[in-house]
Design a protein around this motif. Structure first.
Motif, PDB file in Angstrom:
ATOM      1  N   ILE A  78       0.851  -1.170   0.000  1.00 25.12           N
ATOM      2  CA  ILE A  78       0.000   0.000   0.000  1.00 25.12           C
ATOM      3  C   ILE A  78       0.897   1.234   0.000  1.00 25.12           C
ATOM      4  CG2 ILE A  78      -0.167   0.029   2.528  1.00 25.12           C
ATOM      5  CD1 ILE A  78      -3.086   0.917   2.214  1.00 25.12           C
ATOM      6  N   THR A  79       0.476   2.296  -0.668  1.00 26.64           N
ATOM      7  CA  THR A  79       1.241   3.531  -0.702  1.00 26.64           C
ATOM      8  C   THR A  79       0.580   4.558   0.194  1.00 26.64           C
ATOM      9  OG1 THR A  79       1.999   3.120  -2.951  1.00 26.64           O
ATOM     10  CG2 THR A  79       2.104   5.388  -2.176  1.00 26.64           C
ATOM     11  N   MET A  80       1.376   5.157   1.056  1.00 23.87           N
ATOM     12  CA  MET A  80       0.910   6.218   1.934  1.00 23.87           C
ATOM     13  C   MET A  80       1.484   7.528   1.405  1.00 23.87           C
ATOM     14  SD  MET A  80       1.380   6.480   5.998  1.00 23.87           S
ATOM     15  CE  MET A  80       0.912   7.944   6.886  1.00 23.87           C
ATOM     16  N   SER A  81       0.602   8.480   1.105  1.00 19.28           N
ATOM     17  CA  SER A  81       1.022   9.778   0.592  1.00 19.28           C
ATOM     18  C   SER A  81       0.817  10.840   1.660  1.00 19.28           C
ATOM     19  CB  SER A  81       0.234  10.140  -0.663  1.00 19.28           C
ATOM     20  OG  SER A  81       0.575   9.261  -1.709  1.00 19.28           O
ATOM     21  N   ILE A  82       1.735  11.799   1.678  1.00 16.21           N
ATOM     22  CA  ILE A  82       1.704  12.851   2.685  1.00 16.21           C
ATOM     23  C   ILE A  82       1.993  14.182   2.003  1.00 16.21           C
ATOM     24  CG2 ILE A  82       2.730  13.689   4.829  1.00 16.21           C
ATOM     25  CD1 ILE A  82       3.628  10.684   5.245  1.00 16.21           C
ATOM     26  N   ASP A  83       1.111  15.156   2.231  1.00 18.12           N
ATOM     27  CA  ASP A  83       1.318  16.523   1.753  1.00 18.12           C
ATOM     28  C   ASP A  83       1.674  17.403   2.930  1.00 18.12           C
ATOM     29  OD1 ASP A  83       1.050  16.456  -0.993  1.00 18.12           O
ATOM     30  OD2 ASP A  83      -1.116  16.730  -0.945  1.00 18.12           O
ATOM     31  N   ILE A  84       2.607  18.323   2.708  1.00 13.94           N
ATOM     32  CA  ILE A  84       3.039  19.270   3.727  1.00 13.94           C
ATOM     33  C   ILE A  84       2.807  20.666   3.155  1.00 13.94           C
ATOM     34  CG2 ILE A  84       5.001  20.097   5.071  1.00 13.94           C
ATOM     35  CD1 ILE A  84       6.198  17.239   4.673  1.00 13.94           C
ATOM     36  N   GLU A  85       2.033  21.465   3.868  1.00 12.60           N
ATOM     37  CA  GLU A  85       1.668  22.786   3.372  1.00 12.60           C
ATOM     38  C   GLU A  85       1.873  23.829   4.475  1.00 12.60           C
ATOM     39  OE1 GLU A  85      -2.505  24.956   2.243  1.00 12.60           O
ATOM     40  OE2 GLU A  85      -2.243  22.871   1.647  1.00 12.60           O
ATOM     41  N   PRO A  86       2.659  24.885   4.198  1.00 18.13           N
ATOM     42  CA  PRO A  86       2.833  25.936   5.207  1.00 18.13           C
ATOM     43  C   PRO A  86       1.525  26.697   5.417  1.00 18.13           C
ATOM     44  CG  PRO A  86       4.026  26.485   3.201  1.00 18.13           C
ATOM     45  CD  PRO A  86       3.428  25.135   2.991  1.00 18.13           C
ATOM     46  N   LEU A  87       1.259  27.078   6.658  1.00 21.41           N
ATOM     47  CA  LEU A  87       0.069  27.858   6.981  1.00 21.41           C
ATOM     48  C   LEU A  87       0.421  29.342   6.971  1.00 21.41           C
ATOM     49  CD1 LEU A  87      -1.304  25.662   9.906  1.00 21.41           C
ATOM     50  CD2 LEU A  87      -2.173  25.781   7.569  1.00 21.41           C
ATOM     51  N   SER A  88      -0.539  30.180   6.630  1.00 19.53           N
ATOM     52  CA  SER A  88      -0.280  31.614   6.508  1.00 19.53           C
ATOM     53  C   SER A  88       0.122  32.248   7.847  1.00 19.53           C
ATOM     54  CB  SER A  88      -1.501  32.333   5.933  1.00 19.53           C
ATOM     55  OG  SER A  88      -2.623  32.113   6.775  1.00 19.53           O
ATOM     56  N   GLY A  89      -0.410  31.771   8.945  1.00 18.63           N
ATOM     57  CA  GLY A  89      -0.087  32.327  10.254  1.00 18.63           C
ATOM     58  C   GLY A  89       1.119  31.670  10.908  1.00 18.63           C
ATOM     59  N   GLY A  90       1.844  30.853  10.195  1.00 17.94           N
ATOM     60  CA  GLY A  90       2.966  30.099  10.749  1.00 17.94           C
ATOM     61  C   GLY A  90       2.533  28.670  11.032  1.00 17.94           C
ATOM     62  N   GLY A  91       3.469  27.785  11.018  1.00 17.72           N
ATOM     63  CA  GLY A  91       3.159  26.378  11.223  1.00 17.72           C
ATOM     64  C   GLY A  91       2.934  25.656   9.919  1.00 17.72           C
ATOM     65  N   THR A  92       2.498  24.429  10.039  1.00 10.63           N
ATOM     66  CA  THR A  92       2.380  23.563   8.869  1.00 10.63           C
ATOM     67  C   THR A  92       1.151  22.673   8.991  1.00 10.63           C
ATOM     68  OG1 THR A  92       4.790  23.497   8.759  1.00 10.63           O
ATOM     69  CG2 THR A  92       3.626  21.840   7.494  1.00 10.63           C
ATOM     70  N   ARG A  93       0.520  22.445   7.852  1.00  3.93           N
ATOM     71  CA  ARG A  93      -0.602  21.505   7.772  1.00  3.93           C
ATOM     72  C   ARG A  93      -0.099  20.245   7.068  1.00  3.93           C
ATOM     73  NH1 ARG A  93      -6.579  22.203   5.195  1.00  3.93           N
ATOM     74  NH2 ARG A  93      -6.747  20.066   4.472  1.00  3.93           N
ATOM     75  N   VAL A  94      -0.434  19.086   7.642  1.00  4.93           N
ATOM     76  CA  VAL A  94      -0.014  17.803   7.080  1.00  4.93           C
ATOM     77  C   VAL A  94      -1.262  16.984   6.766  1.00  4.93           C
ATOM     78  CG1 VAL A  94       1.262  15.679   7.524  1.00  4.93           C
ATOM     79  CG2 VAL A  94       2.112  17.842   8.433  1.00  4.93           C
ATOM     80  N   ASP A  95      -1.382  16.525   5.518  1.00  5.17           N
ATOM     81  CA  ASP A  95      -2.464  15.640   5.091  1.00  5.17           C
ATOM     82  C   ASP A  95      -1.855  14.282   4.761  1.00  5.17           C
ATOM     83  OD1 ASP A  95      -4.516  17.574   5.243  1.00  5.17           O
ATOM     84  OD2 ASP A  95      -3.972  18.349   3.272  1.00  5.17           O
ATOM     85  N   MET A  96      -2.446  13.207   5.311  1.00  2.00           N
ATOM     86  CA  MET A  96      -1.936  11.842   5.095  1.00  2.00           C
ATOM     87  C   MET A  96      -3.076  10.949   4.635  1.00  2.00           C
ATOM     88  SD  MET A  96       0.238  11.477   8.645  1.00  2.00           S
ATOM     89  CE  MET A  96      -1.017  12.162   9.715  1.00  2.00           C
ATOM     90  N   TRP A  97      -2.843  10.105   3.633  1.00  2.00           N
ATOM     91  CA  TRP A  97      -3.858   9.173   3.143  1.00  2.00           C
ATOM     92  C   TRP A  97      -3.202   8.030   2.378  1.00  2.00           C
ATOM     93  CZ3 TRP A  97      -2.218  13.458   0.737  1.00  2.00           C
ATOM     94  CH2 TRP A  97      -1.986  13.413  -0.626  1.00  2.00           C
ATOM     95  N   ALA A  98      -3.949   6.971   2.191  1.00  4.63           N
ATOM     96  CA  ALA A  98      -3.488   5.841   1.375  1.00  4.63           C
ATOM     97  C   ALA A  98      -3.852   6.146  -0.068  1.00  4.63           C
ATOM     98  CB  ALA A  98      -4.141   4.547   1.831  1.00  4.63           C
ATOM     99  N   SER A  99      -2.850   6.351  -0.901  1.00  2.00           N
ATOM    100  CA  SER A  99      -3.109   6.740  -2.279  1.00  2.00           C
ATOM    101  C   SER A  99      -3.039   5.572  -3.253  1.00  2.00           C
ATOM    102  CB  SER A  99      -2.121   7.821  -2.719  1.00  2.00           C
ATOM    103  OG  SER A  99      -0.803   7.321  -2.641  1.00  2.00           O
ATOM    104  N   GLY A 100      -2.307   4.555  -2.921  1.00  2.00           N
ATOM    105  CA  GLY A 100      -2.199   3.387  -3.784  1.00  2.00           C
ATOM    106  C   GLY A 100      -2.502   2.145  -2.982  1.00  2.00           C
ATOM    107  N   THR A 101      -3.485   1.388  -3.405  1.00  2.00           N
ATOM    108  CA  THR A 101      -3.895   0.227  -2.626  1.00  2.00           C
ATOM    109  C   THR A 101      -4.004  -1.006  -3.507  1.00  2.00           C
ATOM    110  OG1 THR A 101      -6.235   0.701  -2.985  1.00  2.00           O
ATOM    111  CG2 THR A 101      -5.234   1.639  -1.022  1.00  2.00           C
ATOM    112  N   VAL A 102      -3.960  -2.143  -2.861  1.00  2.00           N
ATOM    113  CA  VAL A 102      -4.260  -3.421  -3.505  1.00  2.00           C
ATOM    114  C   VAL A 102      -5.540  -3.900  -2.838  1.00  2.00           C
ATOM    115  CG1 VAL A 102      -3.480  -5.774  -3.927  1.00  2.00           C
ATOM    116  CG2 VAL A 102      -1.828  -3.900  -3.896  1.00  2.00           C
ATOM    117  N   VAL A 103      -6.599  -4.060  -3.612  1.00  2.00           N
ATOM    118  CA  VAL A 103      -7.909  -4.396  -3.064  1.00  2.00           C
ATOM    119  C   VAL A 103      -8.172  -5.886  -3.261  1.00  2.00           C
ATOM    120  CG1 VAL A 103     -10.375  -3.931  -3.217  1.00  2.00           C
ATOM    121  CG2 VAL A 103      -8.752  -2.073  -3.551  1.00  2.00           C
TER     122      VAL A 103
END
Length: 136
Positions: A78-103
């Motif tokens: 399974i592939t786990m994808s993670i996005d890292i995005e700077p926030l306008s007020g400082g800090g960081t937002r992290v989004d994590m999800w399974a992007s590639g799967t075997v069903v």
């Protein structure tokens, strides 16, 4: 004795399938965490979460996220994808999800529980950095 056997044959497999479906939905859903750390520091924290003994089980791969890690396993894992995005007020937002799967059987995702545990570990590390930053 027959009632226990009936229970074991009918209810237990249904419960296991239900649990796997829950794990699958959690893995595919996006988990978002906000951290006061800078994006470069967050990226290092995430890379460290896949390091050490886990490095044998995970490999870097291509995918839709800034960081994409594939679990080594049967049929590609399974592939786990993670996005890292700077926030306008400082800090960081992290989004994590399974992007590639075997069903399997049209329902179950290979290693969904492993992705869920990595998501929780990364979220804990990022929130521990938040608590350490507030204590300083």
């Amino acid at each position: 004795m027959e009632s226990f056997l009936c229970f074991a044959v009918v209810v237990v497999p249904i419960a296991i399938i239900g649990w796997q479906l829950y794990e699958t939905r959690q893995a595919v859903a996006t988990t978002t965490v906000e951290s006061p750390c800078e994006p470069a520091q967050v990226a290092q924290i995430i890379r460290d979460a896949f390091g050490g003994p886990r490095a044998v089980l995970w490999t870097t791969t291509s995918g839709p996220g800034m960081i994409n890690m594939r679990r080594r396993g049967v049929h590609g894992g399974i592939t786990m994808s993670i996005d890292i995005e700077p926030l306008s007020g400082g800090g960081t937002r992290v989004d994590m999800w399974a992007s590639g799967t075997v069903v399997y059987l049209g329902l179950l995702v290979n290693f969904a529980g492993v992705v869920n545990r990595r998501k929780r570990a990364i979220a804990r590390r990022l929130t521990a950095e938040l608590a350490a930053g507030q204590a300083a």
